[in-house]
Design a protein around this motif. Structure first.
Motif, PDB file in Angstrom:
ATOM      1  N   LYS A 143      42.444  51.199  27.595  1.00 11.57           N
ATOM      2  CA  LYS A 143      41.419  52.007  28.279  1.00 11.57           C
ATOM      3  C   LYS A 143      40.551  52.768  27.287  1.00 11.57           C
ATOM      4  O   LYS A 143      39.367  52.926  27.480  1.00 11.57           O
ATOM      5  CB  LYS A 143      42.095  52.996  29.226  1.00 11.57           C
ATOM      6  CG  LYS A 143      42.008  52.532  30.676  1.00 11.57           C
ATOM      7  CD  LYS A 143      42.767  53.419  31.585  1.00 11.57           C
ATOM      8  CE  LYS A 143      41.868  54.417  32.279  1.00 11.57           C
ATOM      9  NZ  LYS A 143      42.647  55.242  33.236  1.00 11.57           N
ATOM     10  N   GLU A 144      41.183  53.273  26.249  1.00 13.45           N
ATOM     11  CA  GLU A 144      40.420  53.953  25.201  1.00 13.45           C
ATOM     12  C   GLU A 144      40.590  53.117  23.948  1.00 13.45           C
ATOM     13  O   GLU A 144      41.563  53.268  23.244  1.00 13.45           O
ATOM     14  CB  GLU A 144      40.990  55.352  24.919  1.00 13.45           C
ATOM     15  CG  GLU A 144      41.081  56.273  26.107  1.00 13.45           C
ATOM     16  CD  GLU A 144      39.724  56.818  26.495  1.00 13.45           C
ATOM     17  OE1 GLU A 144      38.854  56.915  25.618  1.00 13.45           O
ATOM     18  OE2 GLU A 144      39.540  57.112  27.689  1.00 13.45           O
ATOM     19  N   GLY A 145      39.644  52.265  23.692  1.00 17.96           N
ATOM     20  CA  GLY A 145      39.837  51.400  22.539  1.00 17.96           C
ATOM     21  C   GLY A 145      38.792  51.669  21.469  1.00 17.96           C
ATOM     22  O   GLY A 145      37.985  52.597  21.575  1.00 17.96           O
ATOM     23  N   GLU A 146      38.851  50.852  20.461  1.00 21.88           N
ATOM     24  CA  GLU A 146      37.841  50.929  19.410  1.00 21.88           C
ATOM     25  C   GLU A 146      37.035  49.653  19.439  1.00 21.88           C
ATOM     26  O   GLU A 146      37.583  48.574  19.684  1.00 21.88           O
ATOM     27  CB  GLU A 146      38.547  51.021  18.056  1.00 21.88           C
ATOM     28  CG  GLU A 146      38.572  52.410  17.509  1.00 21.88           C
ATOM     29  CD  GLU A 146      39.293  52.458  16.186  1.00 21.88           C
ATOM     30  OE1 GLU A 146      38.987  51.616  15.312  1.00 21.88           O
ATOM     31  OE2 GLU A 146      40.166  53.319  16.046  1.00 21.88           O
ATOM     32  N   LEU A 147      35.752  49.767  19.162  1.00 21.32           N
ATOM     33  CA  LEU A 147      34.917  48.574  19.137  1.00 21.32           C
ATOM     34  C   LEU A 147      35.189  47.804  17.852  1.00 21.32           C
ATOM     35  O   LEU A 147      35.355  48.399  16.787  1.00 21.32           O
ATOM     36  CB  LEU A 147      33.435  48.954  19.215  1.00 21.32           C
ATOM     37  CG  LEU A 147      33.027  49.686  20.498  1.00 21.32           C
ATOM     38  CD1 LEU A 147      31.569  50.084  20.422  1.00 21.32           C
ATOM     39  CD2 LEU A 147      33.266  48.819  21.725  1.00 21.32           C
ATOM     40  N   ASN A 148      35.246  46.490  17.980  1.00 22.66           N
ATOM     41  CA  ASN A 148      35.485  45.639  16.820  1.00 22.66           C
ATOM     42  C   ASN A 148      34.125  45.194  16.271  1.00 22.66           C
ATOM     43  O   ASN A 148      33.498  44.299  16.806  1.00 22.66           O
ATOM     44  CB  ASN A 148      36.350  44.462  17.272  1.00 22.66           C
ATOM     45  CG  ASN A 148      36.540  43.410  16.205  1.00 22.66           C
ATOM     46  OD1 ASN A 148      35.920  43.460  15.140  1.00 22.66           O
ATOM     47  ND2 ASN A 148      37.390  42.439  16.487  1.00 22.66           N
TER      48      ASN A 148
ATOM     49  N   GLY B 193      47.478  54.414  28.385  1.00 21.73           N
ATOM     50  CA  GLY B 193      46.157  53.808  28.534  1.00 21.73           C
ATOM     51  C   GLY B 193      46.139  52.303  28.311  1.00 21.73           C
ATOM     52  O   GLY B 193      45.098  51.727  28.000  1.00 21.73           O
ATOM     53  N   THR B 194      47.300  51.672  28.446  1.00 24.69           N
ATOM     54  CA  THR B 194      47.346  50.214  28.308  1.00 24.69           C
ATOM     55  C   THR B 194      47.096  49.571  29.667  1.00 24.69           C
ATOM     56  O   THR B 194      47.605  50.048  30.683  1.00 24.69           O
ATOM     57  CB  THR B 194      48.734  49.781  27.780  1.00 24.69           C
ATOM     58  OG1 THR B 194      48.919  50.420  26.520  1.00 24.69           O
ATOM     59  CG2 THR B 194      48.821  48.276  27.592  1.00 24.69           C
ATOM     60  N   ILE B 195      46.316  48.506  29.675  1.00 24.09           N
ATOM     61  CA  ILE B 195      46.046  47.776  30.908  1.00 24.09           C
ATOM     62  C   ILE B 195      46.623  46.376  30.767  1.00 24.09           C
ATOM     63  O   ILE B 195      46.359  45.694  29.762  1.00 24.09           O
ATOM     64  CB  ILE B 195      44.517  47.651  31.156  1.00 24.09           C
ATOM     65  CG1 ILE B 195      43.836  49.016  31.198  1.00 24.09           C
ATOM     66  CG2 ILE B 195      44.222  46.823  32.397  1.00 24.09           C
ATOM     67  CD1 ILE B 195      44.200  49.863  32.391  1.00 24.09           C
TER      68      ILE B 195
ATOM     69  N   ASN C 213      35.031  47.529  33.674  1.00 25.14           N
ATOM     70  CA  ASN C 213      36.043  48.558  33.944  1.00 25.14           C
ATOM     71  C   ASN C 213      36.397  49.365  32.698  1.00 25.14           C
ATOM     72  O   ASN C 213      37.347  50.153  32.723  1.00 25.14           O
ATOM     73  CB  ASN C 213      37.319  47.900  34.472  1.00 25.14           C
ATOM     74  CG  ASN C 213      37.184  47.533  35.932  1.00 25.14           C
ATOM     75  OD1 ASN C 213      37.240  48.386  36.805  1.00 25.14           O
ATOM     76  ND2 ASN C 213      36.934  46.263  36.189  1.00 25.14           N
ATOM     77  N   ASN C 214      35.659  49.124  31.619  1.00 19.53           N
ATOM     78  CA  ASN C 214      35.924  49.809  30.345  1.00 19.53           C
ATOM     79  C   ASN C 214      37.291  49.508  29.759  1.00 19.53           C
ATOM     80  O   ASN C 214      37.943  50.384  29.196  1.00 19.53           O
ATOM     81  CB  ASN C 214      35.769  51.324  30.508  1.00 19.53           C
ATOM     82  CG  ASN C 214      34.408  51.748  30.039  1.00 19.53           C
ATOM     83  OD1 ASN C 214      33.916  51.285  28.999  1.00 19.53           O
ATOM     84  ND2 ASN C 214      33.771  52.587  30.829  1.00 19.53           N
ATOM     85  N   PHE C 215      37.721  48.268  29.897  1.00 16.58           N
ATOM     86  CA  PHE C 215      38.968  47.838  29.257  1.00 16.58           C
ATOM     87  C   PHE C 215      38.592  47.146  27.943  1.00 16.58           C
ATOM     88  O   PHE C 215      37.850  46.168  27.939  1.00 16.58           O
ATOM     89  CB  PHE C 215      39.733  46.830  30.125  1.00 16.58           C
ATOM     90  CG  PHE C 215      40.113  47.324  31.495  1.00 16.58           C
ATOM     91  CD1 PHE C 215      40.235  48.683  31.777  1.00 16.58           C
ATOM     92  CD2 PHE C 215      40.374  46.413  32.512  1.00 16.58           C
ATOM     93  CE1 PHE C 215      40.600  49.125  33.049  1.00 16.58           C
ATOM     94  CE2 PHE C 215      40.742  46.850  33.778  1.00 16.58           C
ATOM     95  CZ  PHE C 215      40.853  48.208  34.057  1.00 16.58           C
TER      96      PHE C 215
END
Ligand code: EPU
Length: 340
Positions: A188-193, A83-85, A105-107
């Protein structure tokens, strides 16, 4: 490629000040950039690479060299494993358009840096930062033209390219490097900071369900719009100074005297202290105006041209602020803005 002479710079920077460039050109490709560099080498001139002009204070005099306006364009994303872009962008691309594209793009990775004016190249050179994130946190490679041998090279972030509001490109060791492209690693699936106080408070005061990447971008844009002057009306380059870093002893003596002062440990027994707080609460300078220049009423670190100020007016006020801080608490402060 055209080299123009005596080009006024005031329309090309967000402070809306400055004299003119003796020579000026726009580059859209690496070959054009090489031509520009040949021009300065042949004519023994200094050069300055201009992106969005959102972090530079141009002197009122003539810049006796070549201003190279960076307009190299192009972006592309590649999906890697896990899931790395990898998002790549040329130096002349708009920074905020890139952030908007990533968020659309939800990155995950650069959303906290929403709404910062300027270009991708400028973002790397300045290592722009806001709301608990820095560009350098997401950059993995920077492509440069090395003017010493005219070769395009790729610098890996392992080479320690970045520090707080600083990069190798602002230092002597990087003086021969012109940034042409930047590669970001996003998720692609990250955490909000949500570390930063202003962001937490924004969501606490609203009744949100699950917070999305787009919500976070909207929050940052809204917070920024309240803190910074409207660039359509006024001239500014954001924070004029860096937040100073002090050692433990100094930090402790300051804390004793001013228990409220916001500070952040930055490793190695050093602490970063909030200059906005100092200007507001110790120097009493928030909202202070001298002629057409002043410290913005919602954020005193932000020097603002309220209309018609010269670069000299801004520089004089900045010097006066630095003297006052030195007198009141004994520390030297450094500009974040590049004075040309
Ligand atoms: N504060 C005051 N009075 C004010 C405003 C702020 O006392 O009028 C105090 C508050 O205690 C606040 C603290 O200052 O908690 C910090 O203020 P803020 O959150 O606005 O952050 P900053 O440290 O002043 C830095 C960056 C900004 C970035 C903000 C938000 C630097 C030099 N500046 O400012 O970056 O937007 O954090 O993350 O690091 C820029 O680089 O051009 C820039 C605008």
């Amino acid at each position: 490629m055209i080299f123009r002479e005596n080009v006024p710079l005031s329309g090309l920077n967000t402070f809306k000040t400055g004299g003119s460039a003796k020579f000026f050109c726009i580059v859209g490709t690496v070959d054009e950039l090489k031509n520009a560099v040949c021009f300065v080498t042949e004519n023994k001139l200094p050069f300055f690479v201009l992106g969005g002009g959102s972090n530079a204070l141009f002197s009122d005099r003539v810049f006796e060299g070549l201003v190279i306006k960076m307009e190299m364009m192009g972006r592309g994303a590649v999906e890697k494993e896990n899931g790395t872009i990898h998002l790549s962008a040329a130096a002349g691309e708009s920074w905020d358009k890139l952030v908007s594209l990533a968020v659309g793009n939800n990155f995950y990775g650069i959303e906290n840096l929403s709404g910062i004016p300027g270009t991708v190249g400028g973002a790397a050179v300045q290592n722009i930062g806001a709301y608990g994130a820095e560009a350098g946190d997401s950059i993995i490679e920077v492509e440069i033209l090395d003017v010493s041998d005219m070769k395009v090279k790729t610098l890996n972030v392992k080479e320690r390219l970045f520090s707080y509001r600083d990069s190798i490109f602002k230092k002597l060791e990087g003086k021969n490097y012109i940034v042409t492209r930047v590669l970001f690693r996003l998720k692609k699936e990250g955490e909000l900071n949500m570390k930063y106080k202003d962001i937490r408070e924004y969501f606490e005061n609203k009744n949100f369900g699950e917070i999305t990447l787009k919500d976070l971008r909207s929050a940052v844009l809204e917070i920024r719009s309240k803190k910074f002057p409207n660039l359509n009306k006024f001239g500014t380059a954001g924070s004029f100074f860096k937040n100073p870093t002090v050692n433990k002893n100094f930090y402790e003596s300051l804390r004793e005297k001013y228990p409220q002062i916001p500070t952040y440990p930055v490793g190695g027994e050093n602490f970063r202290i909030s200059l906005a707080w100092i200007l507001d609460n110790i120097c009493g300078l928030k909202g202070f105006k001298k002629g057409a220049v002043g410290l913005y009423e919602n954020q005193p670190l932000v020097l603002t041209n309220f209309g018609g100020a010269s670069a000299n007016d801004i520089k004089n006020l900045a010097d006066e602020i630095a003297r006052t801080v030195k007198e009141k608490i004994g520390i030297e402060i450094d500009p974040e803005v590049v004075c040309v």
